[in-house]
Design an enzyme around this catalytic site. Structure first.
Site, short mmCIF file in Angstrom:
data_model
loop_
_atom_site.label_atom_id
_atom_site.label_comp_id
_atom_site.label_asym_id
_atom_site.label_seq_id
_atom_site.Cartn_x
_atom_site.Cartn_y
_atom_site.Cartn_z
N ASP A 1 19.11 -21.71 84.82
CA ASP A 1 19.17 -23.14 84.54
C ASP A 1 19.23 -23.94 85.84
O ASP A 1 19.82 -25.00 85.89
CB ASP A 1 20.39 -23.46 83.65
CG ASP A 1 21.70 -22.97 84.23
OD1 ASP A 1 21.67 -22.26 85.26
OD2 ASP A 1 22.76 -23.30 83.67
N ASP B 1 32.86 -15.13 90.04
CA ASP B 1 32.85 -16.11 91.14
C ASP B 1 34.27 -16.43 91.63
O ASP B 1 34.51 -16.50 92.84
CB ASP B 1 32.04 -17.37 90.82
CG ASP B 1 32.28 -17.91 89.41
OD1 ASP B 1 33.02 -17.26 88.64
OD2 ASP B 1 31.74 -18.98 89.08
C1 UD1 Z 1 29.24 -20.65 85.23
C2 UD1 Z 1 28.59 -20.92 86.58
C3 UD1 Z 1 27.74 -19.73 86.98
C4 UD1 Z 1 28.56 -18.46 87.02
C5 UD1 Z 1 29.33 -18.29 85.72
C6 UD1 Z 1 30.33 -17.15 85.88
C7 UD1 Z 1 28.22 -23.31 86.92
C8 UD1 Z 1 27.30 -24.46 86.77
N1 UD1 Z 1 27.75 -22.12 86.49
O1 UD1 Z 1 28.27 -20.34 84.27
O2 UD1 Z 1 27.13 -19.96 88.24
O3 UD1 Z 1 27.71 -17.33 87.19
O4 UD1 Z 1 30.06 -19.48 85.38
O5 UD1 Z 1 31.55 -17.53 86.26
O6 UD1 Z 1 29.32 -23.45 87.44
N2 UD1 Z 1 24.04 -14.74 81.34
C9 UD1 Z 1 23.85 -13.37 81.22
N3 UD1 Z 1 24.37 -12.73 80.13
C10 UD1 Z 1 25.06 -13.39 79.15
C11 UD1 Z 1 25.26 -14.79 79.29
C12 UD1 Z 1 24.74 -15.43 80.40
O7 UD1 Z 1 23.25 -12.74 82.09
O8 UD1 Z 1 25.48 -12.75 78.18
C13 UD1 Z 1 23.50 -15.42 82.53
C14 UD1 Z 1 22.68 -16.67 82.25
O9 UD1 Z 1 21.33 -16.32 82.05
C15 UD1 Z 1 22.87 -17.46 83.54
C16 UD1 Z 1 24.26 -17.05 84.03
O10 UD1 Z 1 24.60 -15.87 83.31
O11 UD1 Z 1 21.92 -17.09 84.50
C17 UD1 Z 1 25.30 -18.14 83.80
O12 UD1 Z 1 25.31 -18.48 82.44
P1 UD1 Z 1 25.41 -19.97 81.91
O13 UD1 Z 1 25.33 -19.91 80.45
O14 UD1 Z 1 24.49 -20.87 82.65
O15 UD1 Z 1 26.94 -20.29 82.24
P2 UD1 Z 1 27.65 -21.35 83.19
O16 UD1 Z 1 28.72 -21.97 82.40
O17 UD1 Z 1 26.67 -22.25 83.86
MN MN Z 2 24.70 -22.42 83.98
#
Ligand code: UD1
Ligand code: MN
Length: 433
Positions: A200, A277
Site C-alpha cells: 500500500d 517493527d
Molecule cells: C503496520 C505498518 C507496517 C508494519 C505492520 C507491522 C504503518 C502504516 N504500517 O501495518 O509497516 O509492517 O504494522 O507492525 O504503520 N500482510 C501479510 N500477511 C497478512 C496481513 C498483511 O503479509 O496476513 C502484509 C500486507 O500485504 C502489507 C503488510 O503486511 O504489506 C502490512 O499490512 P497492512 O494491512 O498494510 O497493515 P498496517 O496497519 O499498515
Molecule cells: Mn499498511
C-alpha cells in the site's frame, strides 16, 4: 410373620424388575450391554483424538520452525566462510514487495516500475502471503508483462493464539511472512541487501536514486543499520522544501527501508512472532544503531484499512507529503551522514540555535530567525510540546519518533524547530512511553 412376608415380596419385586430391565436393554442393543457408558467412552475417545491432533499440529509447527532455523544456520555458515567484497556503487538492490490480499498492489507496482532506472540492478520481487487468488492473478500479469518475480509464502495457516492475543492474528501472520520472505531474499536468492516495501505504498521519482546513493554510507558505517524512505513527522506543512536534506535517526521508521544481509544474519534467527517493527526498536535489537531518513518522505501509504486499522490513516498518514522532485543523490556528497561528521555538524547546529519557550515559538515573535530550539527535560514536557506543535508525541523504547540524540527536527509555520533535551542529556529512558 406378615412383616417378613412383605420384605420378601419387595425383594422379589426388586429382583424381577432388575431382570426385566436387563432383558429389555439386551434385546434393544444386542451385544451392547451398558450402551450409555459406550456413548461416554466414544465421547472421551473423540476428546482424546482432538487433543492428540492439536498436539500433533503444535509439534509440526515446532518442527517447521526448527527446520527453518537449522537451514538458515547452515546457510549462514556457508556464507560467512566465503565473504566477498561488495562494490557499493553497483550492488544489486532488489525490491521486496510484501503483499497479501490487496489487488491494489498494482498501484505500488506501477510506480515501482515507472521509476525503475535499471531492472537488473533493482529487480522486483513480490512476496505474497494469504493465498488470495485475485491478488495472485494481478501479480501474475506483472510477471509476464514486466518480468518481475512472484514468490508465494507456503504457510498461510491460521496461527493458534490464546484468547487475549487472538485479535493480533494479522500481526502474527505478517511477521511470519516477513521472516520467510527475507530468508528467501538473503538465503535462496543470495542478495547482499534488500529494499522492503509494502503493498500500500507509493514511491517518489527519486526512490531508487535515494537508496542507491545511501547504500555506501550504510555499508561503511557500522553505527547505521537501515536507510528508510520515511519521516514520521513528514506531513504537509511540517517539512521544508529542502528535498535533498537527510538525517540520522535513532527511531526505526520502516515504511520503505533498506537492510543489509549482515544485519539479517544477526536479527533473522531471533525474528519475533509478532510486532516486528516495535521489536526492532527495542535496545536488544537496535543496539544504539541509527537509520538514515529524509526530510521529505520517499514513500507514502494509501492503505486506509490495514492490520492496524484505519484511525491512524485518517488522523495522520493521509497528510504525509510524498516528495515529487528528483534529487540526484548519487552525485551529492553524503559523507556528512557518517557518525563522527554528523555528530559534529548536527549537534553543533542544534547547540548554536537560539532557545525559546514553546509559547514564544508559537507566538511568531521570533519568526525572523531561521531556526529555534525548544528544550524538554521530562516525558510530559516532550508530550505537551509535541501536542501543541502538532508532531508525533509517542515513544518506542523511550525514543521519540524521528529523534537523533533526543533531538526532533521539524518545521512549524515555516520555521525550523529543534525539540531538544538539555545539553547534559544522558541518553534515552526506556521508561518513557
Ligand atoms: C503496520 C505498518 C507496517 C508494519 C505492520 C507491522 C504503518 C502504516 N504500517 O501495518 O509497516 O509492517 O504494522 O507492525 O504503520 N500482510 C501479510 N500477511 C497478512 C496481513 C498483511 O503479509 O496476513 C502484509 C500486507 O500485504 C502489507 C503488510 O503486511 O504489506 C502490512 O499490512 P497492512 O494491512 O498494510 O497493515 P498496517 O496497519 O499498515
Ligand atoms: Mn499498511
Amino acid at each position: 410373620m406378615r412383616r417378613k412376608h412383605l420384605v420378601g415380596v419387595v425383594v422379589v419385586i426388586f429382583l424381577t424388575w432388575n431382570v426385566l430391565m436387563y432383558y429389555m436393554l439386551v434385546s434393544r442393543n444386542p451385544g451392547k450391554v451398558g450402551a450409555v457408558s459406550v456413548q461416554d467412552q466414544l465421547r472421551n475417545l473423540q476428546g482424546d483424538i482432538q487433543r492428540q491432533l492439536s498436539h500433533n499440529s503444535d509439534l509440526l509447527q515446532q518442527l517447521r520452525k526448527f527446520r527453518e532455523q537449522k537451514q538458515s544456520e547452515k546457510l549462514d555458515k556457508e556464507i560467512r566462510r566465503t565473504p566477498h567484497p561488495i562494490d557499493t556503487n553497483s550492488v544489486v538492490l532488489p525490491i521486496l514487495l510484501i503483499a497479501c490480499d490487496r489487488t491494489t498492489v498494482s498501484r505500488s507496482l506501477d510506480l515501482l516500475l515507472k521509476y525503475n532506472p535499471n531492472k537488473k540492478r533493482f529487480p522486483i520481487i513480490v512476496s505474497q502471503d494469504c493465498g488470495h487468488k485475485p491478488t495472485a492473478d494481478v501479480i501474475q500479469r506483472y510477471v509476464s508483462e514486466h518480468g518481475i518475480q512472484h514468490i508465494k509464502h507456503p504457510n498461510t495457516t491460521d496461527i493458534k493464539l490464546p484468547w487475549p492475543q487472538r485479535k493480533f492474528q494479522g500481526y502474527y501472520k505478517l511477521s511470519r511472512h516477513y521472516k520467510w520472505a527475507l530468508n528467501q531474499v538473503f538465503h535462496t536468492f543470495n542478495y547482499s541487501a534488500v529494499i522492503i516495501v509494502e503493498d500500500d505504498l507509493d514511491v517518489s521519482p527519486d526512490f531508487y536514486e535515494y537508496f542507491s546513493a545511501t547504500f555506501p554510507v550504510l555499508h561503511q558505517d557500522p553505527s547505521l543499520w537501515c536507510v528508510s524512505a520515511w519521516n514520521d513527522n513528514g506531513k504537509v506543512g511540517m517539512v521544508s522544501d529542502e528535498a535533498d536534506l537527510l538525517y540520522r535517526t535513532d527511531f526505526f521508521p520502516g515504511l520503505g527501508w533498506m537492510l543489509e544481509k549482515s544485519t539479517w544474519l544477526e536479527i533473522g534467527p531471533k525474528w519475533p512472532d509478532a510486532f516486528w517493527d516495535d521489536w526492532m526498536r527495542h535496545p536488544d535489537q537496535r543496539k544504539g544503531r541509527a537509520c538514515i531518513r529524509p526530510e521529505i518522505c520517499r514513500t507514502s501509504t494509501f492503505g486506509k484499512k490495514g492490520v492496524s486499522k484505519g484511525l491512524f490513516f485518517e488522523k495522520h498518514l493521509k497528510f504525509i507529503k510524498l516528495n515529487d522532485k528528483f534529487v540526484p543523490f548519487t552525485k551529492k556528497d553524503l559523507t556528512y551522514l557518517q557518525k563522527d561528521k554528523y555528530e559534529q555538524y548536527f549537534m553543533k547546529l542544534v547547540k548554536d540555535t537560539p532557545e525559546v519557550t514553546v509559547s514564544e515559538a508559537m507566538s511568531g515573535h521570533k519568526s525572523n530567525m531561521k531556526a529555534l530550539k525548544i528544550i524538554y527535560s521530562t516525558k510530559d514536557e516532550f508530550k505537551s510540546t509535541a501536542k501543541k506543535l502538532g508532531i508525533m508525541d509517542d515513544f518506542k523504547a523511550g525514543v521519540p519518533r524521528v529523534a537523533y540524540n533526543g533531538v526532533v527536527s521539524f518545521m512549524y509555520r515555516g520555521q525550523r524547530i529543534y525539540l531538544a533535551p538539555p545539553s547534559n542529556w544522558k541518553g534515552y529512558d526506556p521508561k518513557w512511553s
